[in-house]
Write an enzyme that holds these catalytic residues in place. Structure first.
Site, PDB file in Angstrom:
ATOM      1  N   LYS A   1      11.143   8.246   8.119  1.00 17.19           N
ATOM      2  CA  LYS A   1      12.353   7.425   8.015  1.00 17.19           C
ATOM      3  C   LYS A   1      11.973   5.977   7.722  1.00 17.19           C
ATOM      4  CE  LYS A   1      16.655   6.405  10.574  1.00 17.19           C
ATOM      5  NZ  LYS A   1      17.428   6.662  11.805  1.00 17.19           N
ATOM      6  N   SER A  11      22.093   8.371  11.233  1.00 17.71           N
ATOM      7  CA  SER A  11      21.556   7.507  10.202  1.00 17.71           C
ATOM      8  C   SER A  11      20.321   8.080   9.502  1.00 17.71           C
ATOM      9  CB  SER A  11      21.201   6.143  10.798  1.00 17.71           C
ATOM     10  OG  SER A  11      20.131   6.247  11.716  1.00 17.71           O
ATOM     11  N   SER A  38      21.399   9.696  15.697  1.00 15.55           N
ATOM     12  CA  SER A  38      20.955   9.588  14.305  1.00 15.55           C
ATOM     13  C   SER A  38      20.033  10.703  13.850  1.00 15.55           C
ATOM     14  CB  SER A  38      20.247   8.248  14.082  1.00 15.55           C
ATOM     15  OG  SER A  38      21.203   7.229  14.001  1.00 15.55           O
TER      16      SER A  38
END
Ligand SMILES: [Zn+2]
Lengths: 438, 423
Positions: free
Chosen positions: A42, A116, A140
């Site tokens: 990420k 996210s 997330s």
């Protein structure tokens, strides 16, 4: 592990580019990838030498001079980074839309990927055998895992070092793993977990694997779930009972405060974490160094996205002396109280709920919603996140060819026990993937 | 008049507060830096535990209670010297709370001793500003007083006391001391921020007393405001900041944790004022002279404690004023046995280096008197001596402070005293 040929890596890079073209999965792809076991990371986790922006314009051009501890550990075990995955700016979002390159669901690009950690979920759902390092503050990992039909694991707070993670809310941020099977997650978690002297809040405490034969459903939480999702969830409970699980029901008072408490604490912390972005030393700077400080800061900070600005403003308000006791301090007390109640409920087994209260929404549906309505979608994921409890989202049904996910929660340091539940689930349920590129 | 201070002093650690960079900030600018003290995204602070030990000792020396679990907060404001946009500091969880410093006739209360990180150094040029992050993250103690100081002379005295207390905590007073001065002659408080050094602080206070005094005399209001001290002109000027209550939006820093302080062994602090008072009372000697000698001089403090002799006090203080480096105990003894007023400066310094012109004469009559006194006051000594000659070592220990005597000297004296007594 398979021996990879040079061709494999070239192909893999082109697959990643393809996935990116289709669904906007990556912020950066490592074109020089030529060895090691590929993994994506990420884009709020630092990889030495790769641009790291957390999807924010304010960080454009930031190339960290160090590896996050998790990345360092993975590299030591023969992993190499395929790319940095797209995300809601700084983690601010549950649908993968608060980023310049809005993400799309690999099952249907008109639908949300979830956020996210959107790019991590898309890459995992689209690339064969892919594993991605993701991060969760309030859901997330679970949310995009559920919408994209992959397994997403969020560990007990502190079991994985946060060193090298670009902070959203320090007391809530947890680095976790997404993959296509619980087995891969167990392996990677085994590598990345453990205390780190560079992260004070990390711990070496032992992680248990004590599978339980009972799940508890929090009925007043289930009341907040969309009717169709609830029906599918009842089917899941039926399957579990047939498999010999005991299903308990309980009510937890005060869960309606979970979302506001989460947003108050996370925004307060986020507004301090974002204070460092001033355009001086890294990232997108104001070009004109000849202005006074205020003008300079204003120009640099103008490049935050709308949601980041909203959270800075709200977070700053929440911290201000005149209201701090009314919001922030009260939220801390309620958080402590909710943790106590959740731990009591966990005494009789795992907690189980749908991961999201709605089916995967269309992108245009979400864009029409107010921020408060969007925040309310986190109701099921914020609880284990506020409490720092290990949890995992796994696919359990495919109505209209779109995956839906359920979320299993364990007690602190019961991380392997949570994986064992999903291990067992995977023995009787085969996940579907629309793409299996690579 | 009410004066309160926020005094910032650097702690004498080798490494910074939250990273392992050197604290030596005289090095080439921006060389002792890393992602942590530069506030790079992804970096995390890790507390230097040595600062807890030093701060607990300082807090104790200022009569503060040391909190059992100390914690840190973020103080958010925007300034180019602050790389994270917030400073890690302490409020309610401060290491020391509720102390005091004694000055003549009163106590100045200490509200808090808190640990915090120094921002970067700002170097201003004609039309540019430079930043040196070597200083970013250097550990500080901020010592916050209550507004108990009521005059310029009290301020002076307080600073002398504080300096001497900190000196004995190993705080290098040559390093910059930065102070925020809160001063009000009437209702409204004026804050003069960021004054470097003690002299400037006194000048700034004097200027504010005059400025506010004359405003009041003319029946003009004193505005509540923040001012800055201009070293060149010696005046304070309005900082033209908005005159509202400062809003730093403090929250707990969750990159850090609660730190237990119970394991810290706090040493009994040296309070020079009390030491001077003690010896002054003990020997009926001028307290002021003692203070002058020991306030900022550990060698002198050691000498005073070592000699601890009322008869020699005048000579000791005289020596303290003359000596520039620390003499050994042997040298001190020899100096006290000599007529130091007749020693030349050069000779004195050679002596301090241990270079004596001739062997030290020993006053055997006086040694004999002291040994006889010792044997009389402790009758068991003679008995022990008869059983074991090594008891002499104990006696040597007693008289060695003043006389350079050997084992054989003392054996001879003890034998002679004992045989005299038997006659
Ligand atoms: Zn550093």
């Amino acid at each position: 592990m398979n021996a990879h040929t040079v061709m494999d890596y070239k192909k893999l890079v082109s697959v990643a580019k393809n996935v990116d073209e289709k669904f906007n999965a990556f912020n950066a792809i490592n074109e020089n990838l030529s060895g090691g076991r590929p993994i994506s990371v990420k884009d709020n986790i630092c990889v030495s030498g790769l641009e790291c922006t957390a999807s924010s314009r304010v960080l454009r051009g930031y190339i960290p001079p160090f590896d996050a501890t998790v990345v360092e550990k993975l590299k030591n075990k023969g992993f190499s980074v395929l790319g940095k995955t797209n995300m809601d700016e700084f983690g601010f979002g549950s649908f993968g839309l608060n980023t310049e390159k809005q993400t799309k669901n690999p099952f249907n690009p008109e639908y949300c990927a979830g956020g996210s950690s959107a790019g991590s979920a898309i890459a995992t759902a689209s690339i064969k055998d892919h594993i991605s390092i993701a991060e969760s503050t309030g859901g997330s990992i679970s949310a995009p895992a559920a919408f994209c039909g992959v397994v997403g694991f969020t560990p007990t707070y502190g079991t994985v070092s946060r060193f090298g993670l670009i902070d959203y809310a320090n007391s809530l941020d947890k680095i976790g793993v997404m993959s296509r099977t619980s087995r891969d997650i167990r392996e990677v978690f085994g590598i990345i977990r453990g205390g780190d002297e560079r992260d004070t809040t990390s711990t070496d405490r032992e992680v248990k694997d004590e599978p339980k034969r009972a799940v508890t459903v929090v009925d007043n939480l289930l009341d907040l779930v969309d009717g169709e999702v609830k029906e599918h969830f009842q089917d899941l409970l039926g399957k579990l009972m047939n498999a010999g699980f005991k299903v308990n029901h309980t009510k937890i008072e005060g869960i309606e405060y979970a979302v506001p408490v989460y947003y108050i604490i996370s925004m307060a912390e986020a507004s301090t974490n974002l204070a460092k972005y001033q355009g001086f030393k890294y990232g997108k700077g104001a070009v004109d160094y000849g202005t006074d400080y205020n003008t300079f800061f204003k120009r640099a900070r103008a490049s935050f996205g709308a949601e980041a600005k909203r959270r800075i403003i709200l977070g700053t308000f929440i911290r201000s002396a005149s209201v701090k006791s009314r919001y922030y301090e009260k939220a801390l007390r309620i958080r402590a109280n909710l943790i106590k109640k959740l731990k009591v409920a966990l005494k009789s087994g795992y907690l189980l709920s749908p991961t999201m209260p709605i089916k995967t929404p269309r992108i245009d549906e979400i864009e029409r919603l107010s921020p408060a309505k969007i925040y309310a979608m986190d109701v099921l994921t914020v609880l284990p996140n506020l409490a720092g409890l290990p949890h995992m989202s796994f696919p359990y049904a495919y109505p209209e060819d779109m995956p839906i996910g359920a979320q299993i929660v364990g007690d602190h340091f019961d991380d392997y026990s949570v994986m064992s539940f999903v291990d067992e689930w995977e023995k009787s349920f085969k996940y579907k993937f629309k793409y299996s590129m690579g | 008049m009410k004066i309160g201070l926020e005094v910032h002093v650097a702690l004498p650690t080798k490494t910074k507060l939250f990273c392992s960079d050197s604290t030596s900030y005289s090095d080439e600018p921006n060389t002792n830096i890393c992602p942590v003290c530069m506030g790079f995204p992804g970096s995390k602070p890790v507390l230097n535990k040595e600062t807890l030990i030093l701060s607990a000792n300082i807090a104790t020396a200022l009569h503060c209670r040391v909190i059992e679990r100390t914690s840190f907060v973020r103080k958010v404001y925007f300034y180019p010297d602050l790389p994270k946009g917030y400073q890690i500091t302490q409020t309610e969880g401060a290491i020391g709370n509720g102390g005091s410093v004694a000055i003549s006739g009163k106590e100045v209360r200490i509200r808090r001793v808190q640990i915090e990180e120094d921002p970067a150094k700002v170097v201003r040029g004609e039309n540019y500003t430079l930043l040196d992050f070597n200083r970013s993250g250097i550990p500080l103690n901020e010592i916050v007083t209550e507004p108990d100081i009521c005059s310029e002379s009290e301020l002076k005295e307080f600073l002398v006391e504080l300096r001497s207390i900190l000196y004995y905590q190993g705080i290098d007073i040559d390093r910059e001391i930065k102070t925020d001065l809160n001063i009000s002659l009437a209702e409204e408080r004026v804050e003069v921020k960021n004054i470097t050094g003690v002299d400037s602080l006194l000048k700034a206070a004097r200027y504010e007393i005059l400025r506010q005094g004359s405003l009041l005399e003319e029946n003009q209001p004193v505005k509540r405001e923040t001012r800055a001290f201009d070293e060149k002109s010696g005046v304070t000027v309005s900082s033209r900041e908005k005159e509202t209550e400062e809003e730093y939006g403090f929250i707990f820093d969750t990159d850090l944790t609660f730190y237990d302080t119970k394991w810290i062994e706090v040493k009994k602090p040296v309070i020079p004022r009390l030491v001077a008072e003690k010896y002054s009372k003990k020997y009926g000697y001028d307290e002021e002279k003692l203070r002058e000698a020991i306030y900022l001089n550990r060698d002198n403090m050691d000498m005073l404690a070592y000699v601890d002799d009322g008869a020699a006090i005048e000579k000791v203080v005289n020596l303290m004023q003359k000596l520039r480096s620390k003499p050994t105990k042997e040298v001190i003894r020899r100096l006290l046995n000599s007529d130091i007023n007749n020693l030349s400066r050069e000779q004195l310094e050679r002596w301090v280096r241990g270079e004596f012109d001739e062997p030290e004469p020993v006053n055997m009559d006086e040694v004999r008197r002291e040994v006889a006194e010792l044997l009389r006051s402790d009758p068991s000594l003679s008995k022990r001596y008869k059983e074991n000659k090594n008891t002499v070592n104990f006696i040597i220990g007693k008289v060695k402070k003043k006389h350079n005597v050997s084992y054989n000297d003392i054996v001879g004296i003890v034998d002679s005293i004992l045989s005299d007594n038997q006659v």
